[in-house]
Scaffold this motif. Structure first.
Motif, mmCIF file in Angstrom:
data_model
loop_
_atom_site.group_PDB
_atom_site.id
_atom_site.type_symbol
_atom_site.label_atom_id
_atom_site.label_comp_id
_atom_site.label_asym_id
_atom_site.label_seq_id
_atom_site.Cartn_x
_atom_site.Cartn_y
_atom_site.Cartn_z
ATOM 1 N N THR A 195 0.820 -1.212 0.000
ATOM 2 C CA THR A 195 0.000 0.000 0.000
ATOM 3 C C THR A 195 0.854 1.262 0.000
ATOM 4 O O THR A 195 0.565 2.227 -0.706
ATOM 5 C CB THR A 195 -0.936 0.015 1.231
ATOM 6 N N LEU A 196 1.905 1.242 0.777
ATOM 7 C CA LEU A 196 2.742 2.443 0.914
ATOM 8 C C LEU A 196 3.760 2.595 -0.202
ATOM 9 O O LEU A 196 4.079 3.720 -0.596
ATOM 10 C CB LEU A 196 3.473 2.420 2.257
ATOM 11 N N PHE A 231 -3.050 14.877 7.674
ATOM 12 C CA PHE A 231 -2.090 15.798 8.293
ATOM 13 C C PHE A 231 -1.681 15.331 9.684
ATOM 14 O O PHE A 231 -0.498 15.398 10.057
ATOM 15 C CB PHE A 231 -2.649 17.222 8.377
ATOM 16 N N ASP A 232 -2.645 14.857 10.471
ATOM 17 C CA ASP A 232 -2.331 14.441 11.838
ATOM 18 C C ASP A 232 -1.364 13.269 11.884
ATOM 19 O O ASP A 232 -0.599 13.123 12.843
ATOM 20 C CB ASP A 232 -3.612 14.120 12.612
ATOM 21 N N ILE A 266 2.854 9.553 2.238
ATOM 22 C CA ILE A 266 2.794 8.234 2.861
ATOM 23 C C ILE A 266 1.563 8.130 3.759
ATOM 24 O O ILE A 266 0.870 7.106 3.771
ATOM 25 C CB ILE A 266 4.097 7.938 3.632
ATOM 26 N N ALA A 267 1.274 9.194 4.499
ATOM 27 C CA ALA A 267 0.076 9.201 5.354
ATOM 28 C C ALA A 267 -1.183 9.074 4.510
ATOM 29 O O ALA A 267 -2.108 8.327 4.860
ATOM 30 C CB ALA A 267 0.044 10.473 6.192
ATOM 31 N N ALA A 268 -1.231 9.785 3.392
ATOM 32 C CA ALA A 268 -2.402 9.706 2.508
ATOM 33 C C ALA A 268 -2.581 8.280 1.992
ATOM 34 O O ALA A 268 -3.695 7.733 2.001
ATOM 35 C CB ALA A 268 -2.249 10.687 1.342
ATOM 36 N N ARG A 269 -1.501 7.662 1.550
ATOM 37 C CA ARG A 269 -1.581 6.280 1.082
ATOM 38 C C ARG A 269 -2.028 5.342 2.200
ATOM 39 O O ARG A 269 -2.837 4.437 1.990
ATOM 40 C CB ARG A 269 -0.236 5.834 0.530
ATOM 41 N N ALA A 270 -1.510 5.559 3.401
ATOM 42 C CA ALA A 270 -1.864 4.705 4.533
ATOM 43 C C ALA A 270 -3.346 4.798 4.861
ATOM 44 O O ALA A 270 -3.932 3.842 5.377
ATOM 45 C CB ALA A 270 -1.025 5.092 5.753
ATOM 46 N N LEU A 271 -3.968 5.924 4.549
ATOM 47 C CA LEU A 271 -5.385 6.135 4.844
ATOM 48 C C LEU A 271 -6.276 5.907 3.629
ATOM 49 O O LEU A 271 -7.446 6.282 3.632
ATOM 50 C CB LEU A 271 -5.586 7.541 5.408
ATOM 51 N N ASN A 282 -1.540 16.187 -5.926
ATOM 52 C CA ASN A 282 -2.953 15.856 -6.025
ATOM 53 C C ASN A 282 -3.251 14.662 -5.124
ATOM 54 O O ASN A 282 -2.437 13.735 -5.009
ATOM 55 C CB ASN A 282 -3.327 15.527 -7.467
ATOM 56 N N LEU A 283 -4.429 14.687 -4.505
ATOM 57 C CA LEU A 283 -4.862 13.611 -3.621
ATOM 58 C C LEU A 283 -6.279 13.208 -3.981
ATOM 59 O O LEU A 283 -7.098 14.056 -4.343
ATOM 60 C CB LEU A 283 -4.846 14.080 -2.160
ATOM 61 N N GLY A 284 -6.554 11.936 -3.875
ATOM 62 C CA GLY A 284 -7.897 11.455 -4.150
ATOM 63 C C GLY A 284 -7.877 9.963 -4.350
ATOM 64 O O GLY A 284 -7.009 9.253 -3.825
#
Length: 196
Positions: free
Chosen positions: A12-13, A37-38, A134-139, A171-173
């Motif tokens: 995933t990461l 962000f957190d 990495i946080a975005a991918r993790a979530l 970009n995120l999504g």
């Protein structure tokens, strides 16, 4: 902290994660952006300096403000992305060190030292931008980091007082797998690494 994460998480990461160029028409809730962000803020920076500042562009009006700064190759995918993060850096990050690094007079290390401010700011805001991805991918989000844009135009539009400076865009999504390119090659360990 000494236990490795599982294989699925590594995929995933890193291993199956991709840079996305197309996006599903699926919104990203503000609550999820806040979670990203957190997580990202917990990544290490030198002297906990945390110079990254982020504008999450999520509205049509915000995208129109960003549009004139984008290169032709990044225009359509950015307009289609649910979120575009402007990863920026605070040129006066050291002003916050009494709070962020209270056990030493770290602010004095930077005051009047422009070369050290610049090097520390760019290095650590870039690190924090990577943590954000990495946080975005993790979530469960996909990422599309970009350098193809006019920094000065973004800064003039979003940071007109000059204190913050844009580093890169991401970009995120929820990516559209049908629009992925084939994976580009990577170096092997022995191509670029050594021991001393």
């Amino acid at each position: 902290m000494s236990t490795a994460i599982d294989e699925r998480s590594l995929d995933t990461l890193f291993r199956t994660a991709r840079t996305h160029n197309g996006w599903q028409d699926k919104p990203v809730p503000e609550s999820l952006v806040r979670q990203v962000f957190d997580l990202a803020k917990m990544g290490p920076t030198s002297a906990n300096c945390s110079p990254m500042r982020v504008v999450f562009v999520t509205t049509a009006a915000g995208k129109e403000r960003l549009k004139p700064a984008l290169s032709a190759g990044n225009l359509d995918k950015t307009m289609a992305a649910p979120v575009t993060a402007i990863i920026a850096q605070d040129t006066q990050f050291y002003e916050h060190l009494p709070k962020l690094f209270p056990h030493a007079d770290a602010k004095s290390w930077f005051t009047g030292n422009d070369a050290m401010i610049q090097a520390t700011m760019v290095r650590n805001s870039t690190l924090q931008g990577a943590y954000l991805m990495i946080a975005a991918r993790a979530l469960g989000l996909d990422c599309g980091p970009m350098s193809g844009f006019d920094l000065k135009k973004v800064d003039a539009e979003f940071f007109p007082d000059g204190r913050f400076q844009t580093n890169f865009l991401c970009n995120l999504g929820y990516g559209d797998p049908a629009k992925l390119f084939g994976r580009s090659p990577r170096f092997d360990f022995d191509d670029v690494c050594s021991f001393a």
